[in-house]
Design a protein around this motif. Structure first.
Motif, PDB file in Angstrom:
ATOM      1  N   ALA A 174       1.348  94.026  42.378  1.00  0.00           N
ATOM      2  CA  ALA A 174       0.930  95.032  43.366  1.00  0.00           C
ATOM      3  C   ALA A 174       1.464  94.680  44.746  1.00  0.00           C
ATOM      4  O   ALA A 174       1.949  95.552  45.481  1.00  0.00           O
ATOM      5  N   LEU A 175       1.389  93.409  45.100  1.00  0.00           N
ATOM      6  CA  LEU A 175       1.924  92.979  46.391  1.00  0.00           C
ATOM      7  C   LEU A 175       3.435  93.189  46.455  1.00  0.00           C
ATOM      8  O   LEU A 175       3.975  93.582  47.491  1.00  0.00           O
ATOM      9  N   GLY A 176       4.123  92.959  45.355  1.00  0.00           N
ATOM     10  CA  GLY A 176       5.572  93.166  45.309  1.00  0.00           C
ATOM     11  C   GLY A 176       5.954  94.616  45.510  1.00  0.00           C
ATOM     12  O   GLY A 176       6.896  94.934  46.233  1.00  0.00           O
ATOM     13  N   ALA A 184       8.056  98.821  49.314  1.00  0.00           N
ATOM     14  CA  ALA A 184       7.888 100.035  50.111  1.00  0.00           C
ATOM     15  C   ALA A 184       7.960  99.711  51.599  1.00  0.00           C
ATOM     16  O   ALA A 184       8.597 100.435  52.379  1.00  0.00           O
ATOM     17  N   LEU A 185       7.334  98.619  52.009  1.00  0.00           N
ATOM     18  CA  LEU A 185       7.361  98.193  53.404  1.00  0.00           C
ATOM     19  C   LEU A 185       8.782  97.857  53.846  1.00  0.00           C
ATOM     20  O   LEU A 185       9.224  98.270  54.920  1.00  0.00           O
ATOM     21  N   ALA A 186       9.513  97.128  53.015  1.00  0.00           N
ATOM     22  CA  ALA A 186      10.888  96.763  53.347  1.00  0.00           C
ATOM     23  C   ALA A 186      11.780  97.995  53.445  1.00  0.00           C
ATOM     24  O   ALA A 186      12.640  98.081  54.330  1.00  0.00           O
ATOM     25  N   VAL A 210      11.058  90.116  53.403  1.00  0.00           N
ATOM     26  CA  VAL A 210       9.737  90.711  53.164  1.00  0.00           C
ATOM     27  C   VAL A 210       9.149  90.182  51.863  1.00  0.00           C
ATOM     28  O   VAL A 210       7.969  89.833  51.794  1.00  0.00           O
ATOM     29  N   LYS A 211       9.965  90.056  50.821  1.00  0.00           N
ATOM     30  CA  LYS A 211       9.484  89.536  49.535  1.00  0.00           C
ATOM     31  C   LYS A 211       8.988  88.100  49.683  1.00  0.00           C
ATOM     32  O   LYS A 211       7.930  87.745  49.156  1.00  0.00           O
ATOM     33  N   ALA A 212       9.727  87.279  50.431  1.00  0.00           N
ATOM     34  CA  ALA A 212       9.317  85.890  50.630  1.00  0.00           C
ATOM     35  C   ALA A 212       7.997  85.809  51.392  1.00  0.00           C
ATOM     36  O   ALA A 212       7.109  85.021  51.020  1.00  0.00           O
ATOM     37  N   VAL A 213       7.840  86.615  52.420  1.00  0.00           N
ATOM     38  CA  VAL A 213       6.599  86.614  53.194  1.00  0.00           C
ATOM     39  C   VAL A 213       5.424  87.046  52.320  1.00  0.00           C
ATOM     40  O   VAL A 213       4.363  86.409  52.318  1.00  0.00           O
ATOM     41  N   ALA A 271       0.403  83.694  47.441  1.00  0.00           N
ATOM     42  CA  ALA A 271       0.146  82.407  46.800  1.00  0.00           C
ATOM     43  C   ALA A 271      -0.824  81.557  47.628  1.00  0.00           C
ATOM     44  O   ALA A 271      -1.719  80.909  47.071  1.00  0.00           O
ATOM     45  N   VAL A 272      -0.662  81.583  48.944  1.00  0.00           N
ATOM     46  CA  VAL A 272      -1.577  80.834  49.813  1.00  0.00           C
ATOM     47  C   VAL A 272      -2.992  81.400  49.696  1.00  0.00           C
ATOM     48  O   VAL A 272      -3.970  80.650  49.599  1.00  0.00           O
TER      49      VAL A 272
END
Length: 88
Positions: free
Chosen positions: A14-16, A21-23, A67-70, A76-77
């Motif tokens: 879901a975050l991906g 979409a954000l990117a 954006v994917k890395a962030v 994960a954090v």
């Protein structure tokens, strides 16, 4: 397989999707601010130059990767804070 990893999988997906979409939205805004009218060119757009096509592709790729890395790292954090284990 760890329980935290199983629980994190759907959240990560879901975050991906949200990150994609954000990117995409961010890329469109930046592309227009760079002075380009309309959408970024497709690789097969005959009326656009190689330079413009490659510049758009490089910018889009860099934005999507950042954006994917962030999003992945933040998720994960957050998962570690909630469960006490890293969802690797």
């Amino acid at each position: 397989m760890k329980a935290s990893k199983i629980v994190y999988k759907p959240v990560g997906l879901a975050l991906g999707a949200t990150g994609g979409a954000l990117a995409g939205s961010l890329f469109k805004q930046i592309w227009k601010r760079l002075g380009h009218e309309g959408d970024a060119p497709n690789a097969t757009d005959e009326e656009r130059s190689w330079r413009e096509i490659l510049m758009a592709a490089a910018l889009q790729g860099a934005l999507f990767a950042a954006v994917k890395a962030v999003i992945d790292r933040s998720g994960a954090v957050a998962a570690r804070r909630l469960t006490g284990t890293w969802p690797a």
